[in-house]
Design an enzyme around this catalytic site. Structure first.
Site, short mmCIF file in Angstrom:
data_model
loop_
_atom_site.label_atom_id
_atom_site.label_comp_id
_atom_site.label_asym_id
_atom_site.label_seq_id
_atom_site.Cartn_x
_atom_site.Cartn_y
_atom_site.Cartn_z
N TYR B 291 17.24 -1.47 -4.66
CA TYR B 291 16.53 -0.12 -5.21
C TYR B 291 16.39 0.02 -6.83
O TYR B 291 17.48 0.15 -7.18
CB TYR B 291 16.90 1.24 -4.57
N TYR B 341 5.70 1.20 -5.67
CA TYR B 341 6.70 2.07 -5.55
C TYR B 341 6.65 2.91 -4.17
O TYR B 341 5.95 3.99 -3.90
CB TYR B 341 6.62 3.30 -6.83
#
Lengths: 136, 392
Positions: B291, B341
């Site tokens: 992440y 994203y």
């Protein structure tokens, strides 16, 4: 010093904080049950879960724990201020406050810089606790 | 703990980035449709829908899975939930799906993230009157943070990064190395928003400051779109269209406390637990999808998993090991910094692509075992998945 920056709307839980600031004192919350100092204001103690608390003056001395320079204009009231520093101050008494640093050159600001509280006028009725380098 | 007996059987990725004309729910439905098609399944095969609503869902996000169910006309679900752990949600949804499948509560679960925060630019915007408001017109705003000019999440992570730089000597170049490495991978990913736009270290340093020490290129993209996966039993996945991506290990860890003090994330605990469940060691991991809301998040996560010691993440990322051709290729599709994203679904979707060997130009050589992280808040919530070509 008057500022065009935001005049904070004072929520009930911060009334004692701003009342003290108006008189030139920095105060934080203290748990009546276990004595732990805390800030930001909370309705209960994260150490003992007591809901009994009071406000207590602190020295206003500490050091810079971390910081960043805000370059982005997120709010028009800060358009003339960028870049400005947001600092986390480690108070001698324990709690950490997220504030700004005033009267500090860009290359002077560093982690560990000794600082002291000062008060910034925000409108006629509000003084906001701020920090500045502590000079001998 | 034993490896789960579940697998990801379908992946759906909508158009990403500056794509308009759909609501967040619309992107979610499209992503699930694509994932079902990928798996060779029909809408009515679903008995579970899990949704991680992005920021633009507003109130409908609190019952996001019901909104998706109604929009798709699905009847008779036996599992339905919205999951809100920020960037750890996608991993957590897959865990919830796997647990429900193993418990017999559901058989085929769609997990989806979607968001539509970007609005189509209006042609008249140039002629729109500039705001005539003075500072004082906005002067009363809520909260102490606003009084200090503290807005958004960028600064909160920058504080942790600054402290890391202070304690361990982490450098701007080392943050930049992550941005450059991920961008290089994005050049092999046609779906990446930054495909065709290579990046040098000089470009990185030249990008504007946002919350110094973060440049713009330390921060993730903002994207419209949706990504969905279909989770089912490993047994059933064998008979479907695509190579099953086995969920070998999974764990969450939400450490609490102050990340400014710990300079670490839940990857410390969750990494160990997920590896134990998968019955593999860190040395067995062949690639990582971490992440990356910020460059710095990747550095911290690598340290926390134990790929290097705490404080040595800077030297680790500078060594070239995480880039194309490195021995621990990381964020092989460009990550959220350079592809799109979709919160925790960005790393998961790329892991599925790599495990299947569908990575094209960016395909890593060894792709039997990958590690995927999810992270939310300010290093506040965390999920780890270990995915594999094999069930055990």
């Amino acid at each position: 010093m008057m500022s065009d920056k935001i005049i904070p709307t004072i929520p009930p839980e911060l009334e004692p904080f701003f009342a003290a600031a108006k008189e030139g004192r920095l105060e934080v919350q203290r748990c009546v049950s276990c004595g732990t100092l805390r800030f930001p204001a909370r309705s209960l103690c994260a150490t003992c879960l007591s809901t009994q608390s009071e406000w207590t003056p602190v020295s206003g001395r500490g050091e810079v724990y971390s910081f960043f320079w805000m370059h982005q204009v997120y709010h028009p009231a800060f358009a003339a201020e960028v870049p400005y520093a947001v600092v986390v101050v480690q108070l001698e008494e324990g709690p950490r406050l997220t504030t700004n640093i005033l009267d500090c050159a860009k290359d002077e600001l560093r982690v560990g810089l000794p600082v002291e509280v000062t008060f910034e006028e925000r409108g006629p009725d509000v003084r906001l606790p701020q920090f500045r380098p502590r000079r001998a | 703990m034993q490896p789960t007996k579940t697998a990801i059987a379908g992946l759906g990725i909508t158009d990403q980035g500056k794509v308009y004309g759909k609501s967040a729910v619309g992107f979610a439905v499209e992503a699930i449709r694509l994932a079902l098609e990928d798996a060779g399944l029909e809408t009515q095969d679903l008995d579970g829908v899990l949704v991680n609503p992005g920021l633009s869902w507003g109130l409908s996000g609190s019952m996001g899975s019901f909104a998706v169910q109604q929009a798709m006309g699905i009847t008779d679900l036996t599992l339905s939930a919205s999951v809100s752990l920020g960037g750890a949600s996608a991993g957590a949804m897959i865990m919830q799906a796997a647990l429900a499948i193993e418990a017999g509560m559901a058989s085929t679960v769609a997990c989806v993230f979607a968001d539509a925060p970007l609005k189509q630019p209006q042609p008249t915007s140039a002629s729109r009157k500039k705001s005539s408001g003075t500072a004082s017109a906005y002067a009363h705003a809520g909260g102490l943070e606003a009084a200090y000019g503290v807005f958004g999440v960028n600064g909160r992570y920058a504080l942790v990064a600054q402290r890391h730089m202070h304690e361990f000597g982490t450098t701007q170049d080392q943050l930049g190395a992550i941005a450059v490495s991920e961008r290089a991978f994005a050049q092999g990913n046609p779906a990446a928003q930054f495909c065709g736009k290579p990046l040098t270290m000089d470009d990185y340093h030249a990008s504007r400051w946002v919350t110094e020490p973060f440049h713009l290129l330390d921060c993730c993209l903002v994207s419209n779109g949706g990504v969905a996966v279909i989770v089912t039993s490993a047994e059933r996945a064998k008979d479907l269209r695509r190579l099953p991506v086995h969920v070998r290990g999974m764990a969450q860890a939400h450490p609490g406390g102050d990340p400014l003090e710990t300079l670490s994330s839940g990857a410390v605990q969750a990494g160990k637990a997920a590896l134990d469940m998968a019955d593999v060691g860190l040395d067995d991991i062949q690639f990582c999808e971490l992440y990356d809301c910020y460059t710095f998040t990747v550095l911290v996560t690598l340290e926390d998993y134990g790929f290097c010691k705490k404080g040595e993440g800077g030297a680790f990322v500078e060594s070239g090991r995480i880039g194309p051709g490195g021995d621990l290729p990381t964020n092989t599709g460009g990550g959220q910094l350079s592809s799109f994203y979709m919160w925790g679904m960005t790393p998961i979707s790329e892991a599925v692509i790599q495990i299947r060997g569908d990575g094209g130009e960016r395909q890593v050589r060894k792709h039997e075992l990958g590690l995927v992280s999810g992270n939310g808040g300010i290093l506040s919530t965390h999920s780890t998945l270990i995915v594999s070509t094999s069930a055990s």
